[in-house]
Design a protein around this motif. Structure first.
Motif, mmCIF file in Angstrom:
data_model
loop_
_atom_site.group_PDB
_atom_site.id
_atom_site.type_symbol
_atom_site.label_atom_id
_atom_site.label_comp_id
_atom_site.label_asym_id
_atom_site.label_seq_id
_atom_site.Cartn_x
_atom_site.Cartn_y
_atom_site.Cartn_z
ATOM 1 N N MET A 276 -7.840 27.838 -32.444
ATOM 2 C CA MET A 276 -8.354 27.516 -33.780
ATOM 3 C C MET A 276 -8.264 26.014 -33.986
ATOM 4 O O MET A 276 -7.260 25.382 -33.701
ATOM 5 N N GLU A 277 -9.302 25.444 -34.477
ATOM 6 C CA GLU A 277 -9.415 23.988 -34.573
ATOM 7 C C GLU A 277 -8.671 23.448 -35.785
ATOM 8 O O GLU A 277 -8.672 24.041 -36.856
ATOM 9 N N PRO B 112 -9.210 30.511 -28.036
ATOM 10 C CA PRO B 112 -8.992 31.268 -29.270
ATOM 11 C C PRO B 112 -8.708 32.739 -28.986
ATOM 12 O O PRO B 112 -9.200 33.317 -28.015
ATOM 13 N N GLU B 113 -7.916 33.331 -29.857
ATOM 14 C CA GLU B 113 -7.667 34.766 -29.787
ATOM 15 C C GLU B 113 -7.383 35.274 -31.191
ATOM 16 O O GLU B 113 -6.569 34.692 -31.913
ATOM 17 N N ILE B 114 -8.075 36.317 -31.592
ATOM 18 C CA ILE B 114 -7.886 36.919 -32.911
ATOM 19 C C ILE B 114 -6.971 38.119 -32.760
ATOM 20 O O ILE B 114 -7.287 39.073 -32.047
ATOM 21 N N PHE B 115 -5.817 38.067 -33.438
ATOM 22 C CA PHE B 115 -4.835 39.138 -33.347
ATOM 23 C C PHE B 115 -5.077 40.244 -34.368
ATOM 24 O O PHE B 115 -4.823 41.416 -34.098
ATOM 25 N N LEU C 240 -4.060 26.881 -31.767
ATOM 26 C CA LEU C 240 -4.312 26.137 -30.545
ATOM 27 C C LEU C 240 -3.602 24.791 -30.568
ATOM 28 O O LEU C 240 -3.617 24.095 -31.584
ATOM 29 N N PRO C 241 -3.011 24.393 -29.453
ATOM 30 C CA PRO C 241 -2.237 23.145 -29.405
ATOM 31 C C PRO C 241 -3.118 21.924 -29.202
ATOM 32 O O PRO C 241 -4.326 22.017 -28.956
ATOM 33 N N GLY C 242 -2.484 20.762 -29.263
ATOM 34 C CA GLY C 242 -3.138 19.511 -28.925
ATOM 35 C C GLY C 242 -4.005 18.942 -30.033
ATOM 36 O O GLY C 242 -4.069 19.455 -31.146
ATOM 37 N N LEU D 95 -11.903 25.262 -27.717
ATOM 38 C CA LEU D 95 -12.177 26.029 -28.925
ATOM 39 C C LEU D 95 -13.655 26.018 -29.269
ATOM 40 O O LEU D 95 -14.479 25.441 -28.571
ATOM 41 N N ASP D 96 -13.982 26.716 -30.368
ATOM 42 C CA ASP D 96 -15.346 26.786 -30.905
ATOM 43 C C ASP D 96 -16.349 27.379 -29.927
ATOM 44 O O ASP D 96 -17.415 26.815 -29.672
#
Length: 317
Positions: free
Chosen positions: A1-2, A78-81, A97-99, A227-228
């Motif tokens: 996720m951004e 990305p991953e939607i839980f 998401l890191p970074g 991402l995206d």
């Protein structure tokens, strides 16, 4: 996720309390964009409160995220839980998401002439990682933005599916493009012939929009997240991913043409892709996205696509 811009929360943001009431401590608003507002929940999780309807293929995109997460990539995706609705508002719980973004998009700041080795190395690492993920049924069912059907429908190989997409895209508003691109109809036919003549290739995960903000890096410059997904995400030839990445890395800067040529040569050399294949794919990308934001040269993307086609060795041969 951004981590999106405009993240400052209003003083009375009710979602801070909403997530806190559900046991999340230290909730913080970290981003806001077209799709909605993003909140950090802690323990590697984040939530997106959607501001409108999710994409029509939202369930497919979620499955694509799950398909990617099954593979031990050297960077996060990305991953939607979980998904819930709160008074008709969609809330998705996702991996944080890191970074930080590798750099600002070239539409907002000019890239310097020298292409930093750290950035080109990061791009190659991402391309190699995605090329190791097999294409899945969910990826094949996705529709490229601007089109009216899944890319792979009625096709069993990527080159034919992409050629059919290019033909449909040229028919959508081809007259608008032909006003700026000489010998347009013949160029379309040359591109379709080149695509259909490509050799067999592996079918892997394609992100399709590897612009700098969509790659997050750590303090050492190592890519730690991509991402995206969704704009041009599909299953296909990994050479297509490399060709598009080389073309869109710097779209609007003063050295954009040189950067595209340099990255195309680099990816051909380091990843073993035929230069003619990369050139054909770059023509296909311009031909299939030219009308997504505007239909004349007042629109930056339309103008970029016309420039790509006018100098592409396949289209303008």
């Amino acid at each position: 996720m951004e981590n999106l811009p405009n993240a400052e929360a209003p003083l009375s943001d009710p979602w801070l309390a909403y997530f806190a009431d559900r046991g999340h401590t230290g909730v913080r608003r970290i981003g806001a964009g077209v799709e909605g507002v993003v909140y950090r929940l802690g323990e590697g999780r984040a939530a997106k409160v959607w501001s409108g309807r999710p994409p029509a293929d939202f369930d497919l995109v979620r499955q694509v995220y799950a398909d990617l997460a099954q593979h031990p990539l050297p960077f996060s995706t990305p991953e939607i839980f979980d998904v819930e609705y709160q008074e008709d508002v969609l809330v998705t719980y996702e991996r944080e998401l890191p970074g930080d973004p590798m750099r600002v998009d070239s539409a907002h700041t000019a890239h310097e002439r020298e292409l930093p080795t750290q950035q080109s190395d990061a791009l190659i690492a991402v391309l190699r990682g995605l090329a190791a993920v097999p294409g899945t049924d969910a990826m094949r069912q996705l529709t490229v933005q601007g089109d009216d059907r899944p890319l792979w429908r009625d096709h069993d190989c990527f080159r034919d599916a992409l050629a059919a997409l290019a033909a449909r895209a040229a028919a959508r508003h081809g007259a608008a493009l032909a006003a700026y691109v000489p010998d347009f109809e013949a160029g379309v036919e040359r591109t379709l012939k080149a695509l259909r003549s490509l050799p067999d290739a592996p079918v892997t995960a394609i992100h399709g929009d590897l612009v700098p903000p969509n790659i997050h890096i750590d303090a050492t410059g190592r890519p730690v997240a991509v991402l995206d997904f969704g704009f041009y995400t599909t299953a296909g030839d990994p050479a297509f991913e490399a060709a598009v990445a080389a073309a869109i890395w710097d779209m609007y800067g003063p050295h954009a043409e040189e950067h595209t040529a340099e990255l195309t040569r680099l990816f051909a050399r380091e990843l073993g892709y035929a230069p003619a294949t990369l050139t054909a794919y770059q023509a296909a990308y311009a031909l299939t996205t030219y009308d997504l934001f505007g239909l004349d040269d007042r629109d930056g993307h339309f103008r970029w696509c016309t420039e790509q086609l006018r100098r592409n060795a396949v289209f303008s041969a």
